[in-house]
Structure formats: structure tokens, C-alpha cells
Enzyme design. Structure first.
Site, mmCIF file in Angstrom:
data_model
loop_
_atom_site.group_PDB
_atom_site.id
_atom_site.type_symbol
_atom_site.label_atom_id
_atom_site.label_comp_id
_atom_site.label_asym_id
_atom_site.label_seq_id
_atom_site.Cartn_x
_atom_site.Cartn_y
_atom_site.Cartn_z
ATOM 1 N N GLY A 260 -3.790 15.865 -19.709
ATOM 2 C CA GLY A 260 -4.731 15.494 -20.896
ATOM 3 C C GLY A 260 -4.178 15.786 -22.145
ATOM 4 O O GLY A 260 -3.818 14.869 -22.946
ATOM 5 N N GLU A 263 -2.181 22.639 -25.843
ATOM 6 C CA GLU A 263 -2.601 23.466 -26.941
ATOM 7 C C GLU A 263 -1.623 24.228 -27.725
ATOM 8 O O GLU A 263 -1.765 25.232 -28.515
ATOM 9 C CB GLU A 263 -3.651 24.377 -26.437
ATOM 10 N N HIS A 296 -11.519 21.264 -26.290
ATOM 11 C CA HIS A 296 -10.753 21.939 -25.132
ATOM 12 C C HIS A 296 -9.432 22.593 -25.886
ATOM 13 O O HIS A 296 -9.132 23.786 -25.726
ATOM 14 C CB HIS A 296 -10.609 21.312 -23.901
ATOM 15 N N GLU A 297 -8.616 21.750 -26.450
ATOM 16 C CA GLU A 297 -7.371 22.106 -26.815
ATOM 17 C C GLU A 297 -7.584 22.984 -28.195
ATOM 18 O O GLU A 297 -6.997 24.141 -28.367
ATOM 19 C CB GLU A 297 -6.303 21.097 -27.254
HETATM 20 N N1 TRP Z 1 -2.958 23.685 -20.933
HETATM 21 C C1 TRP Z 1 -3.166 22.413 -20.761
HETATM 22 C C2 TRP Z 1 -4.776 22.312 -20.954
HETATM 23 O O1 TRP Z 1 -5.385 22.539 -20.169
HETATM 24 C C3 TRP Z 1 -2.669 21.764 -19.674
HETATM 25 C C4 TRP Z 1 -1.307 21.097 -19.630
HETATM 26 C C5 TRP Z 1 -1.060 20.160 -20.413
HETATM 27 C C6 TRP Z 1 -0.364 21.270 -18.516
HETATM 28 N N2 TRP Z 1 0.069 19.742 -20.092
HETATM 29 C C7 TRP Z 1 0.541 20.307 -18.925
HETATM 30 C C8 TRP Z 1 -0.130 22.085 -17.499
HETATM 31 C C9 TRP Z 1 1.527 19.928 -18.003
HETATM 32 C C10 TRP Z 1 0.822 21.647 -17.005
HETATM 33 C C11 TRP Z 1 1.666 20.776 -16.963
HETATM 34 O O2 TRP Z 1 -5.304 21.868 -21.637
HETATM 35 ZN ZN ZN Z 2 -6.930 24.111 -21.104
#
Ligand code: TRP
Ligand code: ZN
Length: 868
Positions: A260, A263, A296-297
Site C-alpha cells: 500500500g 513510511e 497510517h503512514e
Molecule cells: N510498513 C509498510 C506499512 O505497513 C508496509 C510495507 C510497504 C512493506 N512496502 C512494503 C512491507 C514492502 C514489506 C515489503 O505501512
Molecule cells: Zn504500517
């Protein structure tokens, strides 16, 4: 496989041998040959003078220690060993990478001509050799160099500190991030964009520049993201007392992205799906999704970035908590009940299914082969439920005290789930000893509830038994601490005070034993209990409700969620009995009282339209499948279809009246308007099954002034297989073929098409000009919807659906294992189907297992599934 990938265990955590306090990175960007120079200040922490760095797919150019070439090193599988090092030194490593060839979208890659990075979880090691683990926190400076004409914007984490021009049409920008961070939060972007800018002043007066970067020509689609960002910043100050901590906040929207959004400190990278929206292109669901993901981010800046994770087993520390925060944000801004309902649907559907699958794991996993496989519904959504249970047990005030203490103790460091629970416990005085089991125990607890009314003593007792079935990862289960929210009603709808042992007690019972009885006193008539209110714990609950009790709760329960849940239990009763009926060759039927209860809901003058829309929605095929050990795909599909058809016939007049009454002349995306559209289009979905269906749907498509009405008309035509389907879909494709993001909605309809020839059409659709298997959004829309939302065609007895899945997975195994691994999930659940289907799915899994280049991501899941 070349060799068997090795698992890592949570219990084997060791603190790092060295620390890196600062790193200075220089990227000389070229499409096929980018040179990365990393200069790190390294200090030995333990006794070893050997440094083992992570690295994958890197071409090593040179290693210097304190400025002189270092010979004492060796490249090994997955990294680099450097030996006989001083206690403290400057390490310079030069590597070359190829972003153009990077189709896995991890590390540095190209998305539509722009350079961008994705480093979580372990992508930084594809950029340079490094201690790629979240407990190594360094201050970063980043210099980005690229050709100016093609890449006018050069972005990095933190603040821009200098820039300049170079010979040959190249330019450079240097960024400095003052906040120490782990490598997974590093980001870089270079490209040409349109930029939407705004400003935000924090509570304490800090001026923050807000910048949203989108593909050229998309500026008119960035507004909602900006509004959502500002709302997020304000909300976090008001509800959590948390302020932003840099002078600039950037968001870049890219078309090629595995998840999605991400962050990265001060420089979020987003899947364009969660940024771009305007009235012509986006549905209400898209708008709400953008609000949630932007939130969320943003919320990760504190829960994830300021306090990060010690190791990846602690992922739920940041994800469960941040999902909880984004759910609260959406609930405070919109309808709390509707948000809760949709979150609960995810737990009861896909999360419970994950618990029952070979991939079952606790929210804090014990054993991992590929970390990317643990960005799961369990870690995220169940993780959020675990935080929510603590919120329920402590109450908002003590919960906020706990959050405050958590930041006092851990700001600027890498923490564990245990640290979080300890802060909650210490700040509140609430004992969470047994509660901690939620972090280590996998599977879905099952509650069996019975009641007894003692007329003579005016007492009412609830006996609650809990038990968690064994899962593949964990045989033995213990009794959990379950907050169980109840309310008792008299027949006249009034609430009976809860009294135990002569005292008033809270609505939230502490269920802690495998069997426990709660006796309520001064209960003056046989009450109707409302149980597990607000879904106060992520469990399955069984209670022998009578129909009239459920109908009572549907109309009289004091909170909306409880009303909805009663309606769902009533549906569940008749779905189950009808499935049995159908299996014995009978017909689907629904008693008058159930139809009437829904009629009452539809005619309500007090309920919000958005909520009524949820009330009249049947559980999904996936959710129903979760109720059975052996799933009868066709019987469930038939029952759900027939029930919908019965309701549409019986309630046609009411549905039609609402459909006409709720027509809105102007398009607006405020929550009330979204709610009205939601109910109106829900009615259309039912009406599509009646005689006037085709005319209504076609007319709506023609006059629609917003994407929600357009898509919902097409979806109704698709599900009901109306005569107009073909022509509407053709018209849409003619209009939008140039825009992949808008076409995704159309691909989803093709993927979930219930028609007999759906798979053939899907195969043809793969050569549509807007489709590409290289783009994860396209792949998920068309193929993902076929595997997850088209049960009858995917599970076709001839095995064609499974073979198709196997072929697609083989292709994605080499190009993008992360996307492949997510698509694989439905196949893992093969044990839930009849023998013939099991054998067909197994065959596909076995043929994947035999690939000699099988990615770790797929290896982990396939091998678990085959050993189950
Ligand atoms: N930290 C991200 C979220 O939850 C998750 C995420 C984004 C992610 N891109 C990724 C995890 C690629 C693993 C691989 O907001
Ligand atoms: Zn997250």
C-alpha cells in the site's frame, strides 16, 4: 531448489556486533548502472573484530577502512565478511546495482521512468552492504546525482541541505536526516513530477512544508491525499498529543509498488492507488482508502519511526499499533460503527482463514524464512485487535498514559512488544500478565457461551468456555485473558444494571479460565444478552440465540455494532441450515420473520443509511467458508445467491423506494453523502436480481456523475449477469484504457465474473493494452480477484482455475516473488476442499516445489502447505 533456505527464530536474537552511528550515501544514478558509495562510522560493540554485513545482488567495487584499501574480506552467500578490523573506523564501500532490471520492486528500482526505493523489510541490502537490521540506528546524509532534464526532482529523507549543477547536464542534491533510523526507513526518489504543496503549522508552532509528488498530468488527483495528510497531522496532535518533527513531509506516488505505502522518514512512497483520486476516477471506497493509508503512514512517524522495532519478529509493535491508530482516525472522522463493522469483517473472514491455514502464526511470529511473508492480516489486523483489547481493558485515559510512558522510555530506540505491554501495565496498574499470551499464541479462540436464568433468585448466569484449536505451528494452547463485553436487556428494551456480589460491575468481563461462570444479581426478568459487544476480542463465539432474540437485538440493542452483529448471526443461522438443505437436494428458503426484520431496518427513519447498508449485507463466501471444516463451494455460492434473490423479491418495493429517494443531484464525498450512495447502490445490487434490474442498472450507468455509481452499476450487472453487462464493460474500457489505475476496477470485475466462461475471458484480458504482469496493481486486480473473489470458477472441478494459478505463479516467481507469495495464499488452504480438489491443488503446489529457482517467499509457504 539450489539449497534449502534457512529459518530464523525469535529466540536466537543477539544484539549487533557493531553499531553504525552515521552513514553518508552518494548515489550516482544511471538506469542500468547506479554507483552507490557508502561511508559509515562503525564501532565495535562486542568482542569480535569481524564485521558481517548483509548484501544481495550487489557488484562490489571497493572497500576502504579509514581511507585505505582493505584486503581482508570475503563475499559470502547473502553478504560480506570483513576481518581484523580496528575498534572504531570509517568504512567506505562502493557498489554498483541495476535498477532497470529490478522487477522485484525491492531495493532501488525504476517505476515508470523514475528511480525509487523500497527498503522494508530487508531491501537496503540490495543497495549496499550494511547491517540491515532494525536495531542499528544511524544518522543519514544522502547525495543524489542524476541527469537534470529527465530527473529534475532528487529527493531523500530529512531536510535538503545543499544542491548544485555538474558537467554533462547532471545535478545533485544533498539531504540530511537528523533523526537516527534503521536502514529500512531509508528512501530516495529521482524523477519528474507534478507537485502539490501546502503548509501545516504544528501545535507548538513548527512550520511544515507538505509536498505530494505525482506523475505529470495528475495534479488534479492529489487534493484528497493532501486534505487527508493535514487531517492526520491534526488528529495525532489532538488524540495522541503527537507532533510532526521535521520541516518537510513528502509523499511520492508511484505506479509500481508491492504494497500500500511506506513510511520512510520524511519521504513516504505510496502506491498511486492510495494517493490519486478525483470525482471522475475514484470511488468512495478509494477516497476512504486514501484517508486511511495516508493516516497510517503518517502515524508511523511516531509508532514505527521514533520508536522502531528491535527485530522483525516485533513487527506488530509498529503495525498492530499503527493500524489501531488509523482505525481510530477513520472512526473519529467518519462513522465509528461502519468502520468497526468493516474491520471485524476482515478479522472474521481472511484473518480467521489465515489462522486456520498452514501459515498460522502468532502476532509476534517465532520462526521466519522470508520476512516479507509476515506482513500479514495476523500481524496487522489481529495485532490491532490486541492493542484494542488493551484499550478496552484500560480505558482511553489509562491507555494514553501508557502511550506516554512508552515514548518516555523508548523514544529514539528500537523496542519490543514486551516493552509496549510493560509500559501499558506500569502506567495503568492493570495486570496484563496473562494477556501477554495474545502475543505468543496463534489460532482463533472459540468461545462457547450458555446462560441460565434463575427466576426464584432473580439471577442470571453466563457460562463461558474457551478453547483454541491446535494450529500447524503450535499444538498446545492455553486459556487467554479475554475482555468480554456484555449487556442485558429487558423485553421492553431497557438495560439491566450488571451487579455481581452486591456491587455494580463493568460491562467488560475478564474471562481468564477455560471455563468460567459469571452470576448477575437483581435480574428482574429473563434477559436478552448482548454478547461480545463491539467484538471485544478476536474470537469465534457460539451462543444458542432464538430468532426472536436476534430480531430483538437487531432493533433494540443500544449500540449499532451489536445490532449489526445480531443481524449477522440471524443470517448465519439460515445460511447454515440452507446449505444443509441444498446438500440434501432441497431448495433455499427464508422464513417470513427474517425478511420482516430486514424490512423494519430498511424502513427505519432513525438509522444512518451507511449503517443500513451494512445491515442488509450478507456475509461473504469467504467468511461463510470459514465456518466449515470441509467447504462446499457450490452449495455456499448457491445459498448466498438464492438468499439474495429471495430478499430482492420480498423487499422489492422498499428497495426501490429507497433507491429513488436516495438519489443525489450533486456529487459530494462527505461522510453522509457516501453513506447514502452506499445504501442506494446496495439496493441496486438487490434490484439487479429482479425483472427491472437490467433497466435500472443500465440507466444508472448512463447518468452517473461519479465513479462510485459507475462501478456499482457495472458490479451489479456483473454479479447478476445482466444483458447490459457486456456493453457497459466495453464502454468503460473504451473510455479508460489509457489509465491503468482506473482500469483496475474493471480488471477486478473481470476477475470476479461469475460467468461460466470467466477464465477464458480473463486469459484474453491479459492481453488488454492496460494489463501487465509487471505491475502488481494490475496483477492483483485481475488475477487476485479471480483467486479470491470468484469461488465457483476458481474452484472449478476440472482444475482449470488451479492450473491457471500455477502458471501465473511460476511466472511471478522469477519476476516478483513478493506478489507471487500473496497470490499463492488461496492455494495453501487446499485441505478445506473435497479430495478431488485437494489432489488437483496439491499437484500445482508440488510442481512449484520442484522449480529449481523457487523464491524463498514461495518456498516457505509451499513447504508448510505440503507438510500440513
Ligand atoms: N510498513 C509498510 C506499512 O505497513 C508496509 C510495507 C510497504 C512493506 N512496502 C512494503 C512491507 C514492502 C514489506 C515489503 O505501512
Ligand atoms: Zn504500517
Amino acid at each position: 531448489m539450489a539449497h534449502t533456505p534457512q529459518a530464523k527464530y525469535r529466540k536466537d536474537y543477539r544484539s549487533p556486533s557493531h553499531t553504525i552511528s552515521e552513514i553518508d550515501l552518494t548515489f550516482d544514478l544511471h538506469e542500468t548502472q547506479t554507483q552507490v558509495t557508502a561511508v559509515s562510522n562503525v564501532k565495535q560493540l562486542g568482542t569480535s573484530d569481524q564485521l558481517v554485513l548483509d548484501g544481495e545482488g550487489l557488484e562490489l567495487k571497493s572497500i576502504l577502512v579509514d581511507g585505505t584499501a582493505w584486503e581482508n574480506y570475503q563475499t559470502v552467500e547473502g553478504g560480506l565478511e570483513i576481518r581484523a578490523l580496528p575498534k572504531s573506523f570509517e568504512l567506505t564501500i562502493v557498489t554498483v546495482i541495476n535498477p532497470q532490471e529490478n522487477t522485484a520492486l525491492e531495493g532501488l528500482y525504476m517505476s515508470d521512468g523514475a528511480f525509487c526505493t523500497q527498503c522494508e523489510a530487508e531491501g537496503f541490502r540490495r543497495i549496499t552492504y550494511y547491517l540491515d537490521r532494525p536495531d542499528v540506528l544511524a544518522k543519514y546524509t544522502t547525495t543524489v546525482i542524476a541527469e537534470k532534464a529527465t530527473f529534475p526532482y532528487l529527493l531523500g529523507n530529512g531536510n535538503k541541505i545543499s544542491q548544485g549543477e555538474m558537467d554533462g547536464g547532471r545535478h545533485w542534491v544533498k539531504w540530511e536526516d537528523p533523526h537516527p533510523k534503521p536502514a529500512y526507513l531509508f528512501a530516495l526518489v529521482a524523477g519528474d513530477f507534478d507537485v502539490l504543496t501546502d503548509k501545516y503549522q504544528t501545535r507548538s508552532g513548527r512550520e511544515v512544508d507538505l509536498e505530494i509528488f505525482v506523475d505529470k498530468g495528475n495534479l488534479d488527483r492529489a487534493n484528497h491525499a493532501m486534505v487527508s495528510l493535514i487531517n492526520s497531522m491534526k488528529w495525532d496532535e489532538e488524540r495522541f498529543g503527537l507532533e510532526y518533527d521535521l520541516d518537510i513531509y513528502m509523499i511520492v506516488a508511484v505506479d509500481f509498488f508491492n504494497m500500500g505505502a511506506m513510511e520512510n522518514k520524511g519521504l513516504n512512497v505510496f502506491n498511486s492507488k492510495f494517493v490519486l483520486a478525483n470525482d471522475k476516477t475514484a470511488t468512495d471506497t478509494d477516497y476512504l482508502g486514501i484517508e486511511a493509508v495516508i493516516g497510517h503512514e503518517y502515524f508511523h512517524n511516531w509508532t514505527g519511526n521514533r520508536v522502531t522495532c528491535r527485530d522483525w519478529f516485533q513487527l506488530s509493535l509498529k503495525e498492530g499499533l499503527t493500524v489501531f491508530r488509523d482505525q481510530e482516525f477513520s472512526s473519529d472522522l467518519g462513522s465509528r460503527a461502519v468502520n468497526r463493522i468493516n474491520n471485524v469483517r476482515i478479522i472474521r473472514g481472511p484473518q480467521f482463514a489465515e489462522d486456520a491455514s498452514p501459515m498460522s502464526h502468532p502476532i509476534r511470529p517465532e520462526k521466519v524464512i522470508e520476512m516479507n511473508n509476515f506482513y500479514t492480516l495476523t500481524v496487522y489486523e489481529k495485532g490491532s485487535e490486541v492493542i484494542r483489547m488493551m484499550h478496552t481493558l484500560l480505558g482511553e485515559e489509562k491507555f494514553q498514559k501508557g502511550i506516554k510512558l512508552y515514548f518516555e522510555r523508548h523514544d529514539g530506540t528500537a523496542a519490543t512488544c514486551e516493552d509496549f505491554v510493560a509500559a501499558m501495565e506500569d502506567a495503568s496498574g492493570v495486570d496484563l500478565k496473562q494477556f501477554r499470551l495474545w502475543y505468543s499464541q496463534s489460532g482463533t479462540p472459540e468461545l462457547d457461551v450458555t446462560s441460565h436464568f434463575d427466576e426464584a433468585n432473580q439471577s442470571f448466569s453466563l457460562t463461558i468456555k474457551q478453547q483454541t484449536p491446535a494450529t500447524l505451528d503450535q499444538e498446545e494452547k492455553q486459556a487467554l485473558h479475554i475482555p468480554f463485553d456484555v449487556e442485558l436487556y429487558r423485553k421492553d428494551g431497557s438495560v439491566i444494571e450488571l451487579r455481581c456480589n452486591g456491587k455494580n460491575v463493568s460491562n467488560v468481563l475478564d474471562v481468564t479460565e477455560s471455563e468460567q461462570t459469571f452470576v448477575f444479581e437483581a435480574v428482574d426478568e429473563k434477559p436478552i444478552p448482548s454478547l461480545l459487544r463491539e467484538f471485544s476480542a478476536p474470537v469465534k463465539m457460539q451462543y444458542a440465540y432464538q430468532d426472536d432474540e436476534l430480531v430483538f437485538l437487531m432493533t433494540n440493542a443500544s449500540n449499532d455494532f451489536a445490532r449489526w452483529d445480531a443481524g449477522q448471526m440471524l443470517f448465519a443461522k439460515y445460511i447454515r441450515s440452507n446449505v444443509e438443505q441444498v446438500q440434501q437436494g432441497g431448495a433455499v428458503a427464508l422464513p417470513e420473520n427474517v425478511v420482516d426484520s430486514l424490512r423494519g431496518i430498511l424502513l427505519s427513519k432513525t438509522l444512518e443509511p451507511a449503517f443500513i447498508a451494512e445491515m442488509i449485507t450478507l456475509p461473504s463466501h469467504n467468511e461463510v467458508s470459514g465456518w466449515y471444516d470441509v467447504v462446499d463451494v457450490d452449495a455456499i455460492a448457491l445459498v448466498l445467491k438464492e438468499l439474495k434473490s429471495i430478499l430482492s423479491t420480498e423487499l422489492e418495493d422498499e428497495l426501490l423506494a429507497i433507491y429513488h429517494n436516495l438519489k443525489q443531484e450533486k456529487y459530494s464525498i462527505d461522510h453522509a453523502s457516501i453513506g447514502k450512495r452506499s445504501l442506494r447502490n446496495k439496493c441496486l445490487g438487490y434490484l439487479a436480481l429482479t425483472e427491472q434490474g437490467n433497466a435500472l442498472v443500465e440507466a444508472q450507468y448512463q447518468v452517473a456523475n461519479n465513479m462510485t455509481d459507475t462501478i456499482d452499476a457495472m458490479a451489479a450487472a456483473n454479479q447478476a449477469q445482466l444483458a447490459c453487462r457486456e456493453q457497459l464493460l466495453q464502454d468503460y474500457s473504451d473510455k479508460w484504457a489509457h489509465d491503468g489505475l482506473v482500469m483496475d476496477k474493471w480488471f477486478t470485475l473481470q476477475g470476479s465474473n461469475p460467468a461460466e466462461n470467466a477464465l477464458d475471458v480473463i486469459k484474453q484480458t491479459m492481453s488488454h493494452s492496460a494489463f501487465s504482469m509487471k505491475n502488481p496493481n494490475r496483477t492483483r486486480s485481475l488475477i487476485g480477484s479471480f483467486l479470491n473473489m470468484n469461488p465457483v470458477r476458481f474452484h472449478n472441478k476440472d482444475g482449470s482455475g488451479y492450473r491457471f494459478a500455477g502458471d501465473v505463479l511460476k511466472e511471478l516467481n522469477t519476476s516478483n516473488p513478493q506478489v507471487a507469495s500473496r497470490l499463492l495464499d488461496p492455494l495453501l488452504k487446499y485441505r478445506k476442499y473435497d479430495e478431488a480438489r485437494q489432489a488437483l491443488i496439491r499437484k500445482e503446489l508440488e510442481s512449484l516445489k520442484e522449480l529449481d529457482n523457487l523464491a524463498k517467499d514461495l518456498f516457505e509457504k509451499v513447504s508448510k502447505a505440503l507438510e500440513s
